[in-house]
Design a protein around this motif. Structure first.
Motif, short mmCIF file in Angstrom:
data_model
loop_
_atom_site.label_atom_id
_atom_site.label_comp_id
_atom_site.label_asym_id
_atom_site.label_seq_id
_atom_site.Cartn_x
_atom_site.Cartn_y
_atom_site.Cartn_z
N UNK A 162 7.92 -13.39 -4.80
CA UNK A 162 8.07 -11.97 -5.10
C UNK A 162 6.84 -11.47 -5.87
N UNK A 163 6.40 -12.26 -6.84
CA UNK A 163 5.23 -11.89 -7.63
C UNK A 163 3.94 -12.00 -6.83
N UNK A 164 3.83 -13.09 -6.04
CA UNK A 164 2.63 -13.29 -5.22
C UNK A 164 2.45 -12.14 -4.24
N UNK A 165 3.53 -11.78 -3.55
CA UNK A 165 3.45 -10.71 -2.54
C UNK A 165 3.16 -9.35 -3.18
N UNK A 166 3.69 -9.12 -4.37
CA UNK A 166 3.41 -7.85 -5.06
C UNK A 166 1.93 -7.75 -5.39
N UNK A 167 1.31 -8.85 -5.80
CA UNK A 167 -0.10 -8.84 -6.17
C UNK A 167 -1.01 -8.61 -4.97
N UNK A 168 -0.51 -8.89 -3.79
CA UNK A 168 -1.32 -8.72 -2.59
C UNK A 168 -1.37 -7.27 -2.13
#
Length: 379
Positions: free
Chosen positions: A341-347
């Motif tokens: 969830x955090x990784x995808x938000x940062x992208x």
């Protein structure tokens, strides 16, 4: 022991980095060299440009489903093998997650949940680099620096040495498991419910007094819920109980000495009572069981024992241990979901700052031979 720990840590580091080796015999032809299929080969086969082929790997949604299917068919027919390093260089996505654990040689719970984390590869596609901190804050900080140098995409922390207030400043997707978590995403067992379940089972097993053995932990640590749940259940139901808080040490020898002393005190103080003991984890429960078994050659009916975790040792003990099971498979999967969830938000082109989410997983009461209601008939 220290040499064993170092060698184990080194082997884990190598294994989980995904470094492979070949162990075949001389003259074996199983490792034949094949011509690598390039983007140019795929482009020539499909009639697309190399740019279009590159988009298939790095931004597949930018292509129509028909064109995606054509390239996928070409990959299969050409027997294409993906070049992971080239992909990392192209898009910066290493698909690697760092993990910091306290140790692997003391509590079987950590090796159990680590195995479940590694097992999420099939579902999420991430590999892991693992370091064992051994309760050394400076060492763990150095390990984190090392992990960041590998351009890891996220970090999972199970050790307790670095406060979450410091961890959140690392500016990397991060999830903790079963530790203080005020400032970060986390996954924890409902430890309070576990304490209630343990106390209830010991009472139903006919114990005259129930005792919880744990270490002195602060209230911001999730495991404190075991103490609180146990105490409040006993107090609200008028159950004769005690809570014993002692530091059991960092080695098996220290654990055994402290738990031996604990058991000796129990026998002196309650010689004619049926005693129910809720140990803080399965490792300690198994040590207590072995101490009793060495003295009596069996688990006398006036003793009931329940552990916490449902780690492999609880099932493999000389007498299978009743325990409060942490759903480690659910915890591992939940940790990866929160990390992604955090990784995808940062992208995203304009990422938002996410508010830390704390997932609580329900524990499972596992009744085996060391504590169960029928033992109430064997006082």
């Amino acid at each position: 022991m220290e040499d064993l720990q170092n060698r184990l840590s080194y082997r884990l580091h190598i294994a989980f980095c995904g470094i492979l080796y070949y162990n075949g015999k001389k003259g074996s032809d199983t490792m034949k060299t094949e011509k690598k299929v390039t983007f140019a080969d795929i482009a020539a086969f499909t009639g697309f440009s190399k740019t279009t082929v590159s988009r298939y790997f790095n931004d597949p949604d930018s292509l129509t489903e028909e064109n995606q299917a054509k390239i996928a068919d070409a990959l299969e027919k050409l027997n294409y093998k993906e070049n992971k390093l080239a992909k990392v260089l192209a898009n910066g996505k290493t698909e690697i997650v760092g993990v910091i654990i306290p140790n692997l040689y003391m509590h079987y719970y950590y090796s159990d949940i680590l195995g479940r984390l590694i097992g999420t590869y099939e579902k999420f596609g991430y590999k892991f680099i693992v370091f064992s901190g051994n309760d050394d804050p400076e060492a763990e900080k150095n390990y984190i620096t090392e992990l960041l140098s590998y351009n890891i995409e996220g970090l999972i922390v199970l050790s307790h040495t670095i406060p979450s207030e410091q961890l959140c400043k690392l500016d990397i997707p991060l999830v903790t498991i079963e530790r203080e978590d005020k400032h970060v995403f986390s996954v924890n067992t409902d430890n309070y419910m576990g304490g209630v379940q343990a106390a209830s089972l010991l009472v139903k097993s006919g114990c005259d007094i129930v005792i919880h053995f744990n270490s002195e932990i602060t209230e911001d640590v999730p495991a404190y819920g075991r103490i609180k749940g146990f105490k409040e259940f006993c107090e609200s139901n008028g159950i004769d109980h005690r809570v014993v808080l002692k530091d059991a040490g960092n080695t098996f020898e220290e654990n055994s000495a402290v738990i031996q002393s604990f058991f000796d005190d129990l026998e002196k103080q309650y010689p004619y009572k049926k005693i129910g003991v809720f140990m803080s984890n399965d490792t300690h429960a198994n040590i207590l069981l072995n101490i009793i078994f060495r003295k009596y050659g069996k688990l006398p009916s006036r003793f009931c024992i329940i552990g916490f975790d449902d780690s492999p040792v609880s099932r493999e003990a000389i007498i299978p241990l009743s325990t409060i099971g942490q759903q480690v498979d659910v915890m591992a999967s939940s940790a990866m979901e929160l990390l992604l969830m955090q990784i995808n938000e940062r992208r995203k082109s304009a990422p938002e700052r996410l508010v830390p989410e704390h997932r609580i997983i329900t524990p499972v009461l596992v009744k085996r031979e060391t504590a169960y209601p029928d033992r109430a008939n064997n006082k």
